[in-house]
Motif scaffolding. Structure first.
Motif, short mmCIF file in Angstrom:
data_model
loop_
_atom_site.label_atom_id
_atom_site.label_comp_id
_atom_site.label_asym_id
_atom_site.label_seq_id
_atom_site.Cartn_x
_atom_site.Cartn_y
_atom_site.Cartn_z
N SER A 31 0.85 -1.20 0.00
CA SER A 31 0.00 0.00 0.00
C SER A 31 0.88 1.25 0.00
CB SER A 31 -0.90 0.00 1.24
OG SER A 31 -1.50 1.26 1.40
N ALA A 32 1.92 1.20 0.81
CA ALA A 32 2.79 2.37 0.93
C ALA A 32 3.60 2.59 -0.34
CB ALA A 32 3.71 2.21 2.14
N VAL A 33 4.22 1.53 -0.84
CA VAL A 33 5.07 1.69 -2.02
C VAL A 33 4.21 1.75 -3.26
CG1 VAL A 33 6.84 0.62 -3.44
CG2 VAL A 33 6.97 0.45 -0.94
N GLY A 34 4.28 2.86 -3.95
CA GLY A 34 3.45 3.00 -5.14
C GLY A 34 3.95 4.17 -5.95
N LEU A 35 3.02 4.81 -6.62
CA LEU A 35 3.40 5.95 -7.45
C LEU A 35 4.00 7.06 -6.59
CD1 LEU A 35 0.26 6.01 -9.71
CD2 LEU A 35 2.56 5.29 -10.34
N GLY A 36 3.63 7.07 -5.31
CA GLY A 36 4.19 8.06 -4.40
C GLY A 36 5.70 7.97 -4.36
N ASN A 37 6.24 6.77 -4.42
CA ASN A 37 7.68 6.60 -4.34
C ASN A 37 8.35 6.75 -5.70
OD1 ASN A 37 6.02 4.81 -2.63
ND2 ASN A 37 7.96 4.59 -1.54
N TYR A 121 -7.87 10.22 -8.92
CA TYR A 121 -6.77 10.74 -9.75
C TYR A 121 -5.57 9.80 -9.78
CZ TYR A 121 -4.22 12.61 -5.65
OH TYR A 121 -3.53 12.74 -4.47
N TYR A 122 -5.45 8.98 -8.74
CA TYR A 122 -4.35 7.99 -8.73
C TYR A 122 -4.48 7.06 -9.94
CZ TYR A 122 -0.86 5.16 -6.17
OH TYR A 122 0.28 4.51 -5.77
N SER A 123 -5.73 6.69 -10.26
CA SER A 123 -5.94 5.78 -11.39
C SER A 123 -5.48 6.41 -12.70
CB SER A 123 -7.42 5.46 -11.58
OG SER A 123 -8.03 5.24 -10.39
N PHE A 318 2.73 11.74 4.40
CA PHE A 318 1.42 11.13 4.60
C PHE A 318 1.01 10.30 3.38
CE2 PHE A 318 1.12 14.22 7.98
CZ PHE A 318 0.40 13.53 8.94
N PHE A 319 1.21 10.90 2.21
CA PHE A 319 0.80 10.21 0.98
C PHE A 319 1.58 8.91 0.81
CE2 PHE A 319 1.04 9.36 -3.56
CZ PHE A 319 -0.25 9.62 -3.99
N SER A 320 2.89 9.01 0.95
CA SER A 320 3.72 7.85 0.64
C SER A 320 3.53 6.73 1.66
CB SER A 320 5.18 8.28 0.59
OG SER A 320 5.95 7.26 0.05
N LEU A 321 3.28 7.08 2.91
CA LEU A 321 3.10 6.03 3.92
C LEU A 321 1.64 5.59 4.03
CD1 LEU A 321 5.50 7.48 6.63
CD2 LEU A 321 5.94 5.52 5.16
N SER A 322 0.80 6.09 3.14
CA SER A 322 -0.65 5.77 3.14
C SER A 322 -1.31 6.10 4.47
CB SER A 322 -0.89 4.28 2.85
OG SER A 322 -0.25 3.85 1.71
N LEU A 323 -0.98 7.27 5.02
CA LEU A 323 -1.53 7.61 6.34
C LEU A 323 -2.73 8.54 6.23
CD1 LEU A 323 1.78 8.48 8.20
CD2 LEU A 323 0.45 6.38 8.35
N1 PHE Z 1 1.21 5.28 -0.47
C1 PHE Z 1 0.73 5.18 -1.80
C2 PHE Z 1 1.84 5.55 -2.76
O1 PHE Z 1 2.90 5.91 -2.36
C3 PHE Z 1 -0.48 6.01 -2.03
C4 PHE Z 1 -1.56 5.77 -1.03
C5 PHE Z 1 -2.03 6.82 -0.29
C6 PHE Z 1 -2.11 4.53 -0.87
C7 PHE Z 1 -3.03 6.62 0.66
C8 PHE Z 1 -3.12 4.32 0.04
C9 PHE Z 1 -3.56 5.38 0.81
O2 PHE Z 1 1.67 5.51 -3.93
#
Ligand code: PHE
Length: 544
Positions: A31-37, A121-123, A318-323
């Protein structure tokens, strides 16, 4: 409350436990590792570092980010998981079960609203990675020769000249003084004649012999991905289509329940992504620009730090750690009683931060080695800088496809967690069936995502507070909603939970690396005060 069989919940049957501790860490890490990183962190480092040209750097931003992760991210992550683990339910219900009929449940409502907006918007951005996988498989990257115009090559030649020492001397003579900034000099009309002369000369040189031709072809390779990217984001229907495809994949997994799908896939895909990143890192560190990339990212430079750098760094943590949007309440609710919150949080935080830093070193090495100029302020760097490397490596196109497929999976495990948090809330609160919840929520999300998909084309002129819809939605979620959600969570766990409640979840044996008193100070005072200070600073900054 020791088992997941909550008799009050109609969702009890679909509510599972993680199969293993590693499974949980990889799912929360997924969940944490994604487009945010892979996309957002390098992009923020680029824009907050002043772009990759002048003598600036992103060191200040990176340092503030690391501090935010430690001081805000870690305690709030533990608090959020703790709330889920203890109440064994989803965002709204979690608050309701501890403080029935109070306003606290609206923190859960905020989580749900954030979830909808975020996924919408993530999609769209995740859709880009699907398009890029298709581009690499269909060898679109090999068409660079005819596609890049002479004008683009000339622009790049001018850029290279302006940033060279010979160029600097020429600019001083032409302007009568040192230019204020090299990036401004690029478009200074006073330099038009010089630009014409220099690019004519260089262009001729490139036509002259085989060596020149080879250089020209290399140059085109570096320019082509930028062209492809701007053409791609200008296509309205492609944006909508790929967002739809990505959302459909997310639906496909979430509909089948989480534990088996997410846990199983995360266990395979996260390590694969990590290995590929390390291999790429090794290769990138051999390039000329690697040293510059490292110093751009890690040299402590504070020239570029402003109030908005601090806000961006906090928002990104916050975004990157899915908080702050309920994902970790939901995932925490699938934890077992004996699971260790501290070590799980540490693992997620370390994994997430390492991957963001590695991705940035890779992307910046490409940017500096090939003198790339991100005309879009860095938004596209995952899509414009990476293909350049792949086009130049032997067998690169295959690697390129593998890379974007892994990025899709990283984005997918994040999107799944967003959808799951919202779906599980509707299942728990409104007793909807899982199927109904998944279909209705994803349909609403898709519709919400359409203006985001059109933000780079048909709606690029429609702005709110100077931002296009997609930027505004991201600004709202990352810089406001998630920090506010996190703030409320930390206050709730810090003050509404008794010390005894907290202690039960953080027994002595688990607290070796994070002493209990430290947790209490961070979660009750330091994290909330910091978030409030940053938000107030922002508010007043915005009002001015
Ligand atoms: N943490 C995810 C990312 O880095 C994005 C995310 C945010 C996922 C909030 C779940 C909740 O891409």
């Amino acid at each position: 409350m020791s088992s997941s069989k909550d008799p009050c919940s109609s969702a009890a049957s679909s509510r599972g436990n993680w199969g293993s501790k590693l499974g949980f860490i990889l799912a929360a890490g997924g969940s944490a590792v994604g487009l945010g990183n892979l996309w957002k962190f390098p992009y923020l480092a680029y824009s907050n570092g002043g772009g990759a040209g002048d003598q600036q750097g992103a060191g200040g931003f990176v340092l503030i980010y690391l501090l935010a992760v430690l001081v805000l991210g870690l305690p709030i992550m533990i608090a959020e998981m703790m709330l889920g683990k203890r109440t064994q339910t989803t965002p709204i219900g979690a608050f309701e079960s501890v403080r029935p009929h109070s306003l606290w449940k609206h923190v859960g409502t905020l989580c749900v609203i954030t979830g909808f907006l975020l996924l919408s918007y993530y999609s769209v951005i995740a859709g880009w990675t699907v398009e890029y996988t298709v581009k690499s498989v269909t060898s679109e990257f090999s068409n660079y020769d005819q596609a890049v115009s002479e004008e683009m090559v000339r622009e790049q030649l001018w850029h290279d000249f302006v940033y060279s020492s010979e160029g600097e001397a020429a600019l001083i003579i032409e302007l009568g003084q040192k230019p204020e900034s090299l990036s401004k000099a690029l478009t200074d009309p006073k330099l038009n004649t010089l630009k014409q002369v220099v690019t004519d000369q260089e262009w001729k040189r490139l036509q002259q012999n085989e060596e020149g031709q080879a250089k020209l072809s290399e140059l085109k390779k570096t320019l082509y991905p930028q062209k492809l990217f701007s053409e791609f984001i200008a296509h309205p229907w492609k944006q909508v289509l790929w967002a739809f495809v990505f959302l459909a994949m997310t639906v496909g997994v979430v509909i089948g329940g989480v534990s088996k799908g997410i846990e199983r896939w995360s266990k395979i895909l996260m390590p694969a992504l990590f290995v590929l990143l390390i291999v790429l890192l090794g290769r990138m560190l051999m390039l000329d620009g690697a040293g510059k990339a490292l110093s751009f990212l890690f040299r402590p430079s504070f020239e570029m730090v402003t109030a908005s750098t601090v806000l961006n760094a906090m928002g990104q943590a916050f975004f990157s750690l899915s908080l702050g949007m309920g994902v970790l309440i939901t995932y925490g609710s699938y934890m077992k009683k004996e699971d260790n919150l501290v070590s799980s949080s540490y693992s997620v935080v370390i994994m997430d931060t390492l991957i963001a830093l590695i991705a940035s070193v890779i992307i910046f090495s490409a940017i500096f080695s090939y003198n790339l100029v991100m005309k879009d302020g860095g938004t596209g760097n995952l899509f414009t800088a990476m293909p350049v490397i792949f086009m130049k490596l032997p067998g690169g196109i295959l690697l390129c496809a593998a890379f974007y497929i892994l990025v899709i999976f990283a984005a997918l495990t994040s999107a799944i967690s967003m959808l799951e948090a919202v779906v599980a809330t509707f299942v728990d609160e409104f007793k909807w069936s899982r199927k109904k919840a998944v279909y209705i929520i994803s349909a609403v999300t898709f519709v919400l995502g359409i203006p985001a998909a059109l933000s780079y084309n048909l709606m690029s002129n429609v702005t709110i507070m100077g931002k296009t819809w997609i930027d505004f939605a991201d600004f709202l979620c990352s810089n406001w909603f998630m920090p506010i959600g996190g703030l409320m969570l930390s206050l709730f766990v810090g003050f509404v939970f008794t010390k005894k409640d907290q202690r039960e979840e953080l027994p002595e044996a688990h607290c070796k690396w994070f002493p209990f008193p430290l947790f209490r100070v961070l979660v009750r005072y330091i994290a909330p005060v910091l978030v409030v200070v940053v938000l107030l600073g922002m508010l007043f900054g915005a009002i001015q």
